[in-house]
Design an enzyme around this catalytic site. Sequence first.
Site, PDB file in Angstrom:
ATOM      1  N   GLU A 144     -45.739   6.987  -8.272  1.00 31.85           N
ATOM      2  CA  GLU A 144     -44.360   7.073  -7.800  1.00 31.85           C
ATOM      3  C   GLU A 144     -43.961   5.749  -7.162  1.00 31.85           C
ATOM      4  O   GLU A 144     -44.093   5.564  -5.946  1.00 31.85           O
ATOM      5  CB  GLU A 144     -44.202   8.222  -6.787  1.00 31.85           C
ATOM      6  N   HIS A 174     -42.494  14.424   2.802  1.00 36.14           N
ATOM      7  CA  HIS A 174     -41.065  14.494   3.143  1.00 36.14           C
ATOM      8  C   HIS A 174     -40.835  15.396   4.352  1.00 36.14           C
ATOM      9  O   HIS A 174     -39.846  15.221   5.079  1.00 36.14           O
ATOM     10  CB  HIS A 174     -40.258  15.000   1.949  1.00 36.14           C
ATOM     11  N   HIS A 203     -41.592   5.925  -3.940  1.00 41.05           N
ATOM     12  CA  HIS A 203     -41.935   6.679  -2.729  1.00 41.05           C
ATOM     13  C   HIS A 203     -42.668   5.767  -1.740  1.00 41.05           C
ATOM     14  O   HIS A 203     -43.808   5.368  -1.964  1.00 41.05           O
ATOM     15  CB  HIS A 203     -42.822   7.870  -3.113  1.00 41.05           C
ATOM     16  N   SER A 223     -46.142  18.212   1.787  1.00 42.83           N
ATOM     17  CA  SER A 223     -45.259  17.139   1.349  1.00 42.83           C
ATOM     18  C   SER A 223     -44.981  16.182   2.502  1.00 42.83           C
ATOM     19  O   SER A 223     -44.640  16.599   3.609  1.00 42.83           O
ATOM     20  CB  SER A 223     -43.925  17.716   0.854  1.00 42.83           C
ATOM     21  N   ASP A 254     -37.664   8.203  -0.584  1.00 36.58           N
ATOM     22  CA  ASP A 254     -37.581   7.843  -1.995  1.00 36.58           C
ATOM     23  C   ASP A 254     -36.378   6.918  -2.170  1.00 36.58           C
ATOM     24  O   ASP A 254     -35.264   7.262  -1.748  1.00 36.58           O
ATOM     25  CB  ASP A 254     -37.401   9.080  -2.868  1.00 36.58           C
ATOM     26  N   ALA A 288     -45.229  22.120 -11.959  1.00 34.29           N
ATOM     27  CA  ALA A 288     -44.988  21.910 -10.528  1.00 34.29           C
ATOM     28  C   ALA A 288     -46.126  21.123  -9.896  1.00 34.29           C
ATOM     29  O   ALA A 288     -45.901  20.235  -9.068  1.00 34.29           O
ATOM     30  CB  ALA A 288     -44.813  23.253  -9.828  1.00 34.29           C
TER      31      ALA A 288
END
Length: 297
Positions: A269, A213, A272, A211, A220, A201
């Site tokens: 990433e 988000h 992202h 996060s 994403d 994780a």
Amino acid sequence: MKKIIGFMLAFLVITGCQAKDDEAPVLSLSKSRVQIALNESIDYLQYVEKAYDKKDGDLIKQVNYTTIDTSTVGKKTIHYDVKDQAGNQSQTDLIVDVVEYFGDLINPVTAQADIVENPDDVTVLVNKLHEIPEGWKPDDLEKVIDCSQKLRHEANEAYTRFYQAAKVKGIDIYTISGYREPETQELYWNNVVKVSGEEHAIQYNAYPRRSEHELGLCVDVSYTTEGDRLSEKVADSALGKFIESDAYQYGFILRYPKDKVRITGYNYEPWHIRYVGVELATQLHNENKTLEEYYEG
């Protein structure tokens, strides 16, 4: 008597011409905040960028500092000070996060995070050491152009322009994930820990309230809706190259670059992107900096 008076006058003239030294020396650090691994030894002077006095010159060897215990995790402070020969003093502090690492990644479970004071600001820094206040949620969310995912109003307007520009160039672009409720992020984290373990994780998921988000400012994206949509293959696609070359013009940055893992605390990433506004995005693009490096100064 005349000689004595003359001597005294000469002494007063000479001493009167000497300016009093009441200017403190310059003391500056190369960083304002650093991360140190648990139990790691510290070279305290490596962070002193300059210790200098106009009259006494280089004072690096005269710099004093307090020490910290790196055997326990947490946010700690090193106090630096230096004095010149006249007794003028300068002081400054270095914040040190003593953290656990898994490879290049900080363990957010044990890391002590600061609660950000400006979650509404589109340039706010949220990562493993800066978390969103409990209970905060954006109040201007709206659906993005091609699906039911959501972003904050300003970020969504910019994303719409970015999306349309990609389409004009014939680039396939799909919105995979936008805003996440805090409860959803916590559920994601707990499920991954349960199924794959905490170490997994830490490497592949964001800790609740840390996060981006949850800010409603990141998204994403992928060039496909099939298979492993969010992988490093995105970087080699037309979309990935468009992100690298043009995203900043719409206010977005590639948030987790391949060569900045130790700085961002997250693996590479290429899918992202994070909205920070055109001005800051352009600056970060031109200077090849992450948001962490921008706030470090």
